[in-house]
Scaffold this motif. Structure first.
Motif, short mmCIF file in Angstrom:
data_model
loop_
_atom_site.label_atom_id
_atom_site.label_comp_id
_atom_site.label_asym_id
_atom_site.label_seq_id
_atom_site.Cartn_x
_atom_site.Cartn_y
_atom_site.Cartn_z
N SER A 166 41.06 33.80 45.82
CA SER A 166 39.86 34.58 45.50
C SER A 166 39.75 35.79 46.43
CB SER A 166 38.61 33.71 45.60
OG SER A 166 38.55 33.18 46.90
N GLU A 167 40.82 36.04 47.15
CA GLU A 167 40.84 37.24 48.00
C GLU A 167 42.22 37.86 47.95
OE1 GLU A 167 39.45 36.68 52.01
OE2 GLU A 167 39.99 38.72 52.59
N MET A 168 42.24 39.17 47.90
CA MET A 168 43.52 39.85 47.87
C MET A 168 43.51 40.97 48.90
SD MET A 168 45.72 41.13 44.68
CE MET A 168 44.36 41.96 43.95
N ILE A 187 40.11 50.09 39.90
CA ILE A 187 40.68 49.32 38.79
C ILE A 187 40.79 47.83 39.15
CG2 ILE A 187 42.68 49.05 37.28
CD1 ILE A 187 43.17 52.05 37.61
N LEU A 188 41.22 47.55 40.38
CA LEU A 188 41.37 46.14 40.78
C LEU A 188 40.03 45.42 40.75
CD1 LEU A 188 43.92 46.34 43.75
CD2 LEU A 188 44.30 45.30 41.52
N LEU A 189 39.00 46.09 41.26
CA LEU A 189 37.68 45.45 41.28
C LEU A 189 37.18 45.18 39.86
CD1 LEU A 189 35.95 47.29 44.24
CD2 LEU A 189 36.70 44.92 44.15
N GLU A 195 36.39 36.98 38.06
CA GLU A 195 36.91 35.94 38.98
C GLU A 195 36.35 36.09 40.38
OE1 GLU A 195 39.03 37.79 36.96
OE2 GLU A 195 40.87 36.66 36.60
N LYS A 196 35.58 37.14 40.62
CA LYS A 196 35.00 37.44 41.93
C LYS A 196 36.09 37.46 43.02
CE LYS A 196 30.17 36.64 41.42
NZ LYS A 196 30.18 37.64 40.36
N GLN A 218 32.33 46.76 49.02
CA GLN A 218 31.20 45.87 49.28
C GLN A 218 30.50 45.44 47.99
OE1 GLN A 218 27.85 47.29 51.24
NE2 GLN A 218 27.52 49.00 49.87
N SER A 219 30.84 46.06 46.85
CA SER A 219 30.17 45.67 45.63
C SER A 219 30.54 44.24 45.23
CB SER A 219 30.50 46.63 44.49
OG SER A 219 31.85 46.49 44.13
N VAL A 220 31.63 43.71 45.74
CA VAL A 220 32.00 42.33 45.42
C VAL A 220 31.65 41.40 46.59
CG1 VAL A 220 33.89 40.76 44.98
CG2 VAL A 220 33.76 42.91 43.78
N LYS A 221 32.12 41.70 47.73
CA LYS A 221 31.86 40.81 48.86
C LYS A 221 32.05 41.62 50.13
CE LYS A 221 34.23 36.86 50.83
NZ LYS A 221 35.32 35.93 50.55
N LYS A 222 31.11 41.50 51.07
CA LYS A 222 31.26 42.27 52.30
C LYS A 222 32.16 41.54 53.28
CE LYS A 222 26.87 44.68 52.40
NZ LYS A 222 26.10 43.95 51.38
#
Ligand code: SF4
Length: 478
Positions: A166-168, A187-189, A195-196, A218-222
Motif C-alpha cells: 500500500s506504499e510505493m 498519474i500514479l496517484l 487502493e489508497k 499529501q492528498s493521499v497520505k502524509k
C-alpha cells in the motif's frame, strides 16, 4: 562467489574471499556471466580457475586472484597488475544506457517479517549530476539515465498487483530531478486512488521540491518530510557542493507546515573536511529556525503537532569522491562533536539521533582498504564477529583484536591523508569519473567554491571519454 554494487568499486578488502566482482550495472552483464558459466559447466571442465579466466574476459568483471599487488616500504601500494597478459590493466564499469528497456524485478519477494524498506520500489532514474563531493553514489552511478514515464506506469501496475503493497517509493538519488516527476506523481496517484497507495519520495532535494507536488503527495497520505541539508552552515555546504541555502530549507518547511505536515526529518553529517564548531552550532540553529517557522504560522493554519528529528552520521571518506584522499576524524573528535550537538539540540519537539563512531571508523577502514585486510576479516570472524552492522551484535573489541593479531594499524586506512601521487587500492577500477576531475573538485572544495549541476553544461567529469554513454556530454550552454 560473485559480488557487485557500490562497495565493489573498491573490491580489494574482499579480494581473498570473493571469486569475482562485477563493477557497475548488472542488468546486461549478469546474462553474460550466466552464459559463460553454462558454457564452462557443459564443457566438463571442473577447474574453477579456468572458469575464472573465462569470466575475467567479460567487460566489467574483475577477478582479484588474477591480479598481483606489490607494496612500497612505507606500506602504500606500488602497483596492481594482471598476472595474464590478455587481461586489462584497468577494469571499466558496466553502464546500461537504456534503462527503460532493461530488466526490472516485477515480482519482488514480499517478506512476512518487518523489513526496513517495506514497500514497492520503483527506480525512476539512475545517476545524479548534482556533484555533492562526499557522495560516492553521485560519482559512480553517472551518467543520468531516466526511465520513461510510460515504462514506469507499466512497472508500477505490475509491482502493486504482484505485491499488494500500500506504499510505493519513487526511488533515485535525487527524486525531484526526474524530468517528468509532477506528471508521473499525478498519474500514479490517480491510478491507485482506490487502493489508497501512498507515494513516498525519498531523496528529495530542498531546492527541487515543487509546491504542487507536495500538495499532491499529501492528498493521499502524509508521510514525513525528509531532507538532507548535510551541513549546518552555508560555508560548509559550499565545501561539499550541496547547493542549497537556509532560505530554501525555511521556505519549503514553511509551505509544508501550512499544508499540515507535522514531521520533519533532517539528515546531517559531522566530521566533514574543514568542519569547525560553528558548523555544528549551525545545525542546532537550523532546527531552532524551523521551529520558529512553525510557530510563526497561525494555529488554525498549521498542524497540531511539530516533530523535528535531527540525525547525524559521521563522515566516511569514500573511493571515487573528491574526498577520497582525506582522513576521517578520530573517534574522540567525533564523540566531542556529538556531545556538543546533544547539548545544543536540547529543545522541545526536537529529537537528536547520532551514529556509533566506532562503526563509522570500521566503515572508513574497509571503504578505502586494500587486500591485506582480508586477513583481518578472517581473524575477526574467528574472534566471533558476526552481523556487525547490527548494533546489538557489533563486537568492536573483536575487530581491534583482529587488527592487532594481523599487525595492521587501522588508522593507516582511515586516519591518514593520502597524496595525489599515491597508488590507491582502487586505481585499477575505472568508475567513469577521472582522477583529474576528482582532484579539481577537491581543490575547489578547499577554496569553498561550488560547481554547478552538469545538466546545465558538461564539466568533463571523465564520463565524456566514453562515447555515446552520457547524453549530456555535448551540452555546453554556458
Ligand atoms: S560527462 Fe559531462 S554531462 Fe556527463 S556526467 Fe560527466 S560532467 Fe556530467
Amino acid at each position: 562467489m560473485l559480488a557487485g554494487g557500490p562497495c565493489a568499486y573498491n573490491p580489494e578488502p574482499l579480494a581473498d574471499i570473493i571469486d569475482f566482482f562485477l563493477i557497475g550495472d548488472g542488468e546486461e552483464a549478469i546474462n553474460e556471466i550466466v552464459d559463460c558459466y553454462k558454457t564452462w559447466k557443459h564443457s566438463g571442465d571442473t577447474d574453477r580457475q579456468n572458469f575464472l579466466k573465462h569470466v575475467a574476459s567479460i567487460e566489467g568483471v574483475y577477478v582479484p586472484s588474477l591480479y598481483e599487488v606489490s607494496y612500497n616500504d612505507d606500506g602504500t601500494i606500488n602497483a596492481i597488475v594482471p598476472k595474464i597478459d590478455s587481461l586489462p590493466h584497468i577494469i571499466s564499469k558496466r553502464v546500461v544506457t537504456d534503462l527503460s528497456g532493461a530488466a526490472y524485478p516485477e515480482r519482488p519477494i514480499v517478506p512476512y517479517i518487518d523489513i526496513v524498506h517495506d514497500r514497492a520500489v520503483l527506480e525512476i532514474f539512475r545517476g545524479c549530476t548534482r556533484g555533492c563531493r562526499f557522495c560516492q553514489a553521485g560519482m559512480i552511478y553517472r551518467p543520468i539515465r531516466e526511465r520513461s514515464a510510460d515504462s514506469l506506469l507499466e512497472l508500477a501496475d505490475k509491482l502493486i498487483r504482484a505485491t499488494g503493497y500500500s506504499e510505493m517509493s519513487l526511488s533515485s538519488l535525487s527524486t525531484g530531478d526526474y524530468s517528468q516527476l509532477e506528471q508521473l506523481v499525478k498519474i500514479l496517484l490517480e491510478r491507485f486512488q482506490d487502493e489508497k497507495v501512498a507515494l513516498s519520495l525519498p531523496s528529495l532535494r530542498l531546492d527541487s521540491v515543487d509546491k504542487s507536488l507536495l500538495e499532491r503527495i499529501q492528498s493521499v497520505k502524509k508521510t514525513g518530510l525528509t531532507f538532507a541539508p548535510e551541513a549546518g552552515t552555508q560555508r560548509l555546504r559550499d565545501v561539499i557542493n550541496k547547493g542549497i541555502t537556509d532560505d530554501d530549507i525555511l521556505r519549503t518547511v514553511k509551505y509544508a507546515f501550512r499544508q499540515g505536515w507535522q514531521s520533519v526529518k533532517l539528515y546531517f553529517m559531522i566530521g566533514l573536511p574543514t568542519e569547525t564548531d560553528d558548523d555544528l552550532y549551525g545545525i542546532a540553529e537550523m532546527a531552532r529556525r524551523i521551529l520558529d517557522v512553525y510557530y510563526s504560522i497561525p494555529k488554525e493554519q498549521r498542524g497540531r503537532h511539530i516533530d523535528i528529528t535531527v540525525s547525524t552520521s559521521s563522515f566516511v571518506p569514500k573511493p571515487f569522491t573528491p574526498f577520497q584522499w582525506d582522513p576521517q576524524d578520530k573517534i574522540d573528535r567525533l564523540s566531542y562533536k556529538q556531545h556538543l550537538l546533544q547539548q545544543q539540540l536540547r529543545m522541545k519537539h526536537v529529537t537528536y539521533h547520532w551514529s556509533d563512531n566506532r562503526l563509522s571508523f570500521m566503515e572508513a577502514v574497509f571503504a578505502r582498504g586494500d587486500r591485506r585486510l582480508g586477513r583481518v576479516l578472517a581473524a575477526a570472524l574467528a574472534n566471533g564477529c558476526r552481523f556487525d552492522a547490527w548494533t546489538d551484535y557489533f563486537n568492536y573489541e573483536g575487530w581491534l583484536k583482529a587488527f592487532e593479531q594481523c599487525g595492521i594499524d587501522p588508522e593507516f586506512y582511515a586516519g591518514r591523508i593520502r597524496s595525489y601521487d599515491e597508488v590507491l587500492p582502487w586505481d585499477h577500477i575505472d568508475a567513469g569519473v577521472s582522477k583529474d576531475f576528482l582532484i579539481r573538485e577537491r581543490e575547489r572544495a578547499l577554496k569553498g567554491k561550488t560547481t554547478f549541476d552538469c545538466r546545465r553544461a558538461c564539466i568533463k567529469c571523465g564520463m565524456e571519454r566514453w562515447e555515446g554513454v552520457c547524453g549530456n556530454a555535448n551540452v555546453d550552454t554556458l
